[in-house]
Structure formats: structure tokens, C-alpha cells
Design a protein around this motif. Structure first.
Motif, PDB file in Angstrom:
ATOM      1  N   TYR A  36       5.502  76.788  67.706  1.00 51.45           N
ATOM      2  CA  TYR A  36       6.329  78.129  67.807  1.00 51.45           C
ATOM      3  C   TYR A  36       5.976  79.024  66.560  1.00 51.45           C
ATOM      4  O   TYR A  36       5.595  78.449  65.546  1.00 51.45           O
ATOM      5  CB  TYR A  36       7.800  77.807  67.719  1.00 51.45           C
ATOM      6  CG  TYR A  36       8.619  77.322  68.849  1.00 51.45           C
ATOM      7  CD1 TYR A  36       8.051  75.865  69.503  1.00 51.45           C
ATOM      8  CD2 TYR A  36       9.038  78.344  69.865  1.00 51.45           C
ATOM      9  CE1 TYR A  36       8.742  75.897  70.893  1.00 51.45           C
ATOM     10  CE2 TYR A  36       9.461  77.730  71.117  1.00 51.45           C
ATOM     11  CZ  TYR A  36       9.381  76.791  71.526  1.00 51.45           C
ATOM     12  OH  TYR A  36      10.138  76.483  72.753  1.00 51.45           O
ATOM     13  N   GLN A  38       7.552  81.927  64.021  1.00 51.93           N
ATOM     14  CA  GLN A  38       8.869  82.466  63.427  1.00 51.93           C
ATOM     15  C   GLN A  38       8.552  83.864  62.539  1.00 51.93           C
ATOM     16  O   GLN A  38       7.964  83.363  61.395  1.00 51.93           O
ATOM     17  CB  GLN A  38       9.618  81.733  62.934  1.00 51.93           C
ATOM     18  CG  GLN A  38      11.286  82.166  62.639  1.00 51.93           C
ATOM     19  CD  GLN A  38      12.023  81.172  62.185  1.00 51.93           C
ATOM     20  OE1 GLN A  38      12.031  80.094  61.393  1.00 51.93           O
ATOM     21  NE2 GLN A  38      13.290  81.142  62.711  1.00 51.93           N
ATOM     22  N   LEU A  44      12.419  82.698  67.116  1.00 52.75           N
ATOM     23  CA  LEU A  44      11.283  81.628  67.360  1.00 52.75           C
ATOM     24  C   LEU A  44      10.664  82.113  68.661  1.00 52.75           C
ATOM     25  O   LEU A  44      11.232  82.365  69.626  1.00 52.75           O
ATOM     26  CB  LEU A  44      11.639  80.320  67.468  1.00 52.75           C
ATOM     27  CG  LEU A  44      12.048  79.602  65.999  1.00 52.75           C
ATOM     28  CD1 LEU A  44      12.771  78.222  66.329  1.00 52.75           C
ATOM     29  CD2 LEU A  44      10.826  78.709  65.448  1.00 52.75           C
ATOM     30  N   PHE A  90       5.543  76.439  63.407  1.00 53.74           N
ATOM     31  CA  PHE A  90       6.318  75.327  63.414  1.00 53.74           C
ATOM     32  C   PHE A  90       5.639  74.543  64.772  1.00 53.74           C
ATOM     33  O   PHE A  90       5.458  75.183  65.996  1.00 53.74           O
ATOM     34  CB  PHE A  90       7.913  75.308  63.891  1.00 53.74           C
ATOM     35  CG  PHE A  90       8.606  75.916  62.779  1.00 53.74           C
ATOM     36  CD1 PHE A  90       8.928  77.174  62.600  1.00 53.74           C
ATOM     37  CD2 PHE A  90       8.940  75.076  61.869  1.00 53.74           C
ATOM     38  CE1 PHE A  90       9.754  77.781  61.575  1.00 53.74           C
ATOM     39  CE2 PHE A  90       9.804  75.470  60.584  1.00 53.74           C
ATOM     40  CZ  PHE A  90      10.169  77.104  60.717  1.00 53.74           C
ATOM     41  N   ALA A  99      15.067  68.109  73.829  1.00 58.54           N
ATOM     42  CA  ALA A  99      15.487  67.919  72.650  1.00 58.54           C
ATOM     43  C   ALA A  99      14.312  67.943  71.927  1.00 58.54           C
ATOM     44  O   ALA A  99      13.525  66.765  71.713  1.00 58.54           O
ATOM     45  CB  ALA A  99      16.128  66.806  72.450  1.00 58.54           C
ATOM     46  N   LEU A 100      13.847  68.893  71.048  1.00 62.44           N
ATOM     47  CA  LEU A 100      12.660  69.066  70.449  1.00 62.44           C
ATOM     48  C   LEU A 100      12.804  68.513  68.944  1.00 62.44           C
ATOM     49  O   LEU A 100      13.879  69.077  68.314  1.00 62.44           O
ATOM     50  CB  LEU A 100      12.015  70.456  70.347  1.00 62.44           C
ATOM     51  CG  LEU A 100      11.502  70.837  71.742  1.00 62.44           C
ATOM     52  CD1 LEU A 100      11.208  72.302  71.773  1.00 62.44           C
ATOM     53  CD2 LEU A 100      10.726  70.002  72.721  1.00 62.44           C
ATOM     54  N   PHE A 102      11.359  69.269  65.459  1.00 65.62           N
ATOM     55  CA  PHE A 102      10.312  70.152  64.666  1.00 65.62           C
ATOM     56  C   PHE A 102       9.996  69.855  63.516  1.00 65.62           C
ATOM     57  O   PHE A 102      10.575  68.975  62.723  1.00 65.62           O
ATOM     58  CB  PHE A 102      11.166  71.714  64.575  1.00 65.62           C
ATOM     59  CG  PHE A 102      11.280  72.355  65.564  1.00 65.62           C
ATOM     60  CD1 PHE A 102      12.315  72.272  66.519  1.00 65.62           C
ATOM     61  CD2 PHE A 102      10.479  73.706  66.043  1.00 65.62           C
ATOM     62  CE1 PHE A 102      12.285  72.886  67.595  1.00 65.62           C
ATOM     63  CE2 PHE A 102      10.718  74.306  66.888  1.00 65.62           C
ATOM     64  CZ  PHE A 102      11.654  73.927  68.019  1.00 65.62           C
ATOM     65  N   GLY A 103       8.516  70.099  63.160  1.00 63.90           N
ATOM     66  CA  GLY A 103       8.017  69.931  61.762  1.00 63.90           C
ATOM     67  C   GLY A 103       8.867  70.984  60.844  1.00 63.90           C
ATOM     68  O   GLY A 103       9.573  71.805  61.130  1.00 63.90           O
ATOM     69  N   LYS A 104       8.292  70.597  59.528  1.00 63.34           N
ATOM     70  CA  LYS A 104       8.905  71.347  58.688  1.00 63.34           C
ATOM     71  C   LYS A 104       8.332  72.987  58.350  1.00 63.34           C
ATOM     72  O   LYS A 104       9.050  73.899  57.462  1.00 63.34           O
ATOM     73  CB  LYS A 104       8.952  70.784  57.008  1.00 63.34           C
ATOM     74  CG  LYS A 104       9.795  69.681  57.073  1.00 63.34           C
ATOM     75  CD  LYS A 104       9.872  69.166  55.512  1.00 63.34           C
ATOM     76  CE  LYS A 104      10.637  67.718  55.515  1.00 63.34           C
ATOM     77  NZ  LYS A 104      10.842  67.243  54.331  1.00 63.34           N
TER      78      LYS A 104
ATOM     79  N   TYR B  35      20.511  74.355  67.816  1.00 64.55           N
ATOM     80  CA  TYR B  35      19.823  73.688  66.684  1.00 64.55           C
ATOM     81  C   TYR B  35      20.128  74.233  65.522  1.00 64.55           C
ATOM     82  O   TYR B  35      20.725  75.159  65.444  1.00 64.55           O
ATOM     83  CB  TYR B  35      18.219  74.116  66.630  1.00 64.55           C
ATOM     84  CG  TYR B  35      17.334  73.587  67.777  1.00 64.55           C
ATOM     85  CD1 TYR B  35      17.435  74.429  69.152  1.00 64.55           C
ATOM     86  CD2 TYR B  35      16.500  72.491  67.760  1.00 64.55           C
ATOM     87  CE1 TYR B  35      16.729  73.733  70.474  1.00 64.55           C
ATOM     88  CE2 TYR B  35      15.691  72.066  68.824  1.00 64.55           C
ATOM     89  CZ  TYR B  35      15.751  72.626  70.161  1.00 64.55           C
ATOM     90  OH  TYR B  35      14.965  72.154  71.206  1.00 64.55           O
ATOM     91  N   GLY B  42      12.346  73.236  59.262  1.00 65.73           N
ATOM     92  CA  GLY B  42      12.229  73.439  60.628  1.00 65.73           C
ATOM     93  C   GLY B  42      13.684  73.284  61.626  1.00 65.73           C
ATOM     94  O   GLY B  42      14.541  72.491  61.105  1.00 65.73           O
ATOM     95  N   PRO B  43      13.555  73.717  62.592  1.00 65.79           N
ATOM     96  CA  PRO B  43      15.163  73.545  63.277  1.00 65.79           C
ATOM     97  C   PRO B  43      15.207  72.209  63.539  1.00 65.79           C
ATOM     98  O   PRO B  43      14.499  71.317  63.958  1.00 65.79           O
ATOM     99  CB  PRO B  43      14.680  74.438  64.720  1.00 65.79           C
ATOM    100  CG  PRO B  43      13.760  75.296  64.205  1.00 65.79           C
ATOM    101  CD  PRO B  43      12.976  74.660  63.253  1.00 65.79           C
ATOM    102  N   PHE B  45      17.468  69.539  65.977  1.00 67.64           N
ATOM    103  CA  PHE B  45      18.223  69.739  67.290  1.00 67.64           C
ATOM    104  C   PHE B  45      19.755  69.026  67.262  1.00 67.64           C
ATOM    105  O   PHE B  45      19.882  68.081  66.321  1.00 67.64           O
ATOM    106  CB  PHE B  45      17.346  68.770  68.357  1.00 67.64           C
ATOM    107  CG  PHE B  45      18.138  68.184  69.740  1.00 67.64           C
ATOM    108  CD1 PHE B  45      18.934  66.980  69.681  1.00 67.64           C
ATOM    109  CD2 PHE B  45      18.416  69.467  70.344  1.00 67.64           C
ATOM    110  CE1 PHE B  45      19.506  66.837  71.078  1.00 67.64           C
ATOM    111  CE2 PHE B  45      19.064  68.978  71.540  1.00 67.64           C
ATOM    112  CZ  PHE B  45      19.425  67.796  71.773  1.00 67.64           C
TER     113      PHE B  45
END
Lengths: 112, 114
Positions: A36, A38, A44, A90, A99-100, A102-104, B35, B42-43, B45
């Protein structure tokens, strides 16, 4: 434990140069994989996704990503970066597409 | 067509207060997600709905957080007894039924707890 790692917090590239953003994951099986983007003031936006099949996937805006099972990686690439590509990127993974995790994120700066 | 909308765009509250955050998904999308995105992260969940029911609420941090989607469309995220650590951008997304369909994200609600 399941995890997503984006090793690079910031990356700077010159306009026109190639780009590779790294993503490594730790999951029990091949997860669903996403990238993604942003941009400031924007929501996003999905660039591309991988679930199965061809390990090289094409996305929007000229981006592509390659899934490498042996390295547990899903790196994002672009052959020639434009100034408008400056944004936060991301990587996200999940056992399904719901339910994802995400990395930082990696912040991309593009210089003239 | 219209995308995912979230209201309010900004919410400032005091520690201990109750807040509600609203999400209007894309029309026809049966799946809805919440989220939370803290600064520099990052987001994360929180919960997702299929129709009216919460299919997975494993991301809710504690029982102060609760979400509903009574008619299978609009959803409200409710936070009781807010704490300063709840300050973040709360993102809502929606998607069509299939798990590999794209999640479309809203602009988020920035919550600040003083």
C-alpha cells in the motif's frame, strides 16, 4: 510469532533512478501479501497484491513486486521513480485477505 | 462513486471521556475493517465485520474498545474511558466479500486524548 519487517525506515532516490523497497515476513504458510502507498493527506491505496501463481506481480503506477518463498520476501520495485512517488509505503500480510498485519513503513524521498 | 467516509475527521477529548467514531463504507461492500495508526507506525488491525457480525475482533486492545455495525453498513467504533495512549488515527476500510478483494481505506479520524 507472525511479523512483517520493512528494514528501511527512510529511502532517498533521485528522480529517474530505480527503486526497491524491502519487505520480509514471518508466517507459518504463504500468506496473502500486499503493498500500500500513503501520500500526505491521502488515504491508503493498494499498489498490488499476491495470493498465488506467478511470483512477479504487476501493480498500478508502474510498480511490481516479486514473491520469494525461500527468502520470505516480497520486495517492491519500480524501474524509474517520479517525483510524485514520494510517499510512505507499507507492506502488509495476512493469513487471509482480511485482518492485515502492516509493517512500519518506508518513507520515500525523491530528489531532483 | 463515493469512497469510504469517516466522521469526524478530528476529535479532541479529555482523558476518561467516551468517544464514538463513525465509518460509512462503500455501498455494497459487505466487509468492514477498523485499524489504528499511531505516529510513525503502520496501521494496526482492530476488528473486521462481515455483514452485521464481528468476524474477527482479535485486535481490539481491551474491553474499553467496542464496535458495532447493526445494519451491515455504517459502523461505529466506541472507546470508553479514553486514555492518552489511545491517541492515534483510526482508519476504516471496506471491501467486497471475497478475501482477496481490495480494502478501500477512508481518510481516517485523528483522535487526540488530552
Amino acid at each position: 510469532a507472525q511479523s512483517v519487517t520493512q528494514p528501511d525506515i527512510h529511502i532517498t532516490v533521485s528522480e529517474g533512478a530505480s527503486l526497491e523497497l524491502r519487505c520480509n515476513y514471518s508466517y507459518g504458510a504463504t500468506p496473502y501479501l500486499f503493498w500500500y502507498v500513503q501520500s500526505p493527506g491521502q488515504g491508503l491505496q493498494l499498489l498490488l497484491k499476491y495470493f498465488s501463481g506467478d511470483t512477479l506481480v504487476q501493480g498500478i503506477k508502474g510498480f511490481e513486486a516479486e514473491f520469494k518463498r525461500s527468502q520470505s520476501s516480497f520486495n517492491l520495485r519500480k524501474p524509474s521513480v517520479h517525483w510524485s512517488d514520494a510517499a510512505e509505503y507499507f507492506c502488509a500480510v495476512g493469513p487471509t485477505g482480511y485482518a492485515l498485519n502492516f509493517g512500519k513503513g518506508t518513507s520515500l524521498l525523491v530528489t531532483p | 462513486g463515493a469512497g469510504v467516509s469517516q466522521t469526524p475527521s478530528n476529535k479532541v477529548t479529555e482523558k476518561g471521556k467516551y468517544v464514538e467514531l463513525r465509518c460509512d463504507p462503500i455501498s455494497g461492500h459487505t466487509a468492514l475493517y477498523w485499524y489504528r495508526q499511531s505516529l510513525g507506525q503502520g496501521p494496526e488491525f482492530l476488528i473486521y465485520f462481515q455483514g452485521t457480525g464481528a468476524a474477527d475482533d482479535s485486535g481490539l486492545p481491551n474491553d474499553r474498545f467496542f464496535a458495532v455495525r447493526p445494519e451491515g453498513s455504517v459502523s461505529t467504533l466506541k472507546i470508553q474511558r479514553t486514555e492518552r495512549g489511545d491517541s492515534a488515527v483510526y482508519l476504516c476500510a471496506s471491501s467486497a466479500t471475497e478475501p482477496y478483494n481490495e480494502q478501500f481505506f477512508g481518510p481516517g479520524t485523528r483522535l487526540t486524548v488530552l
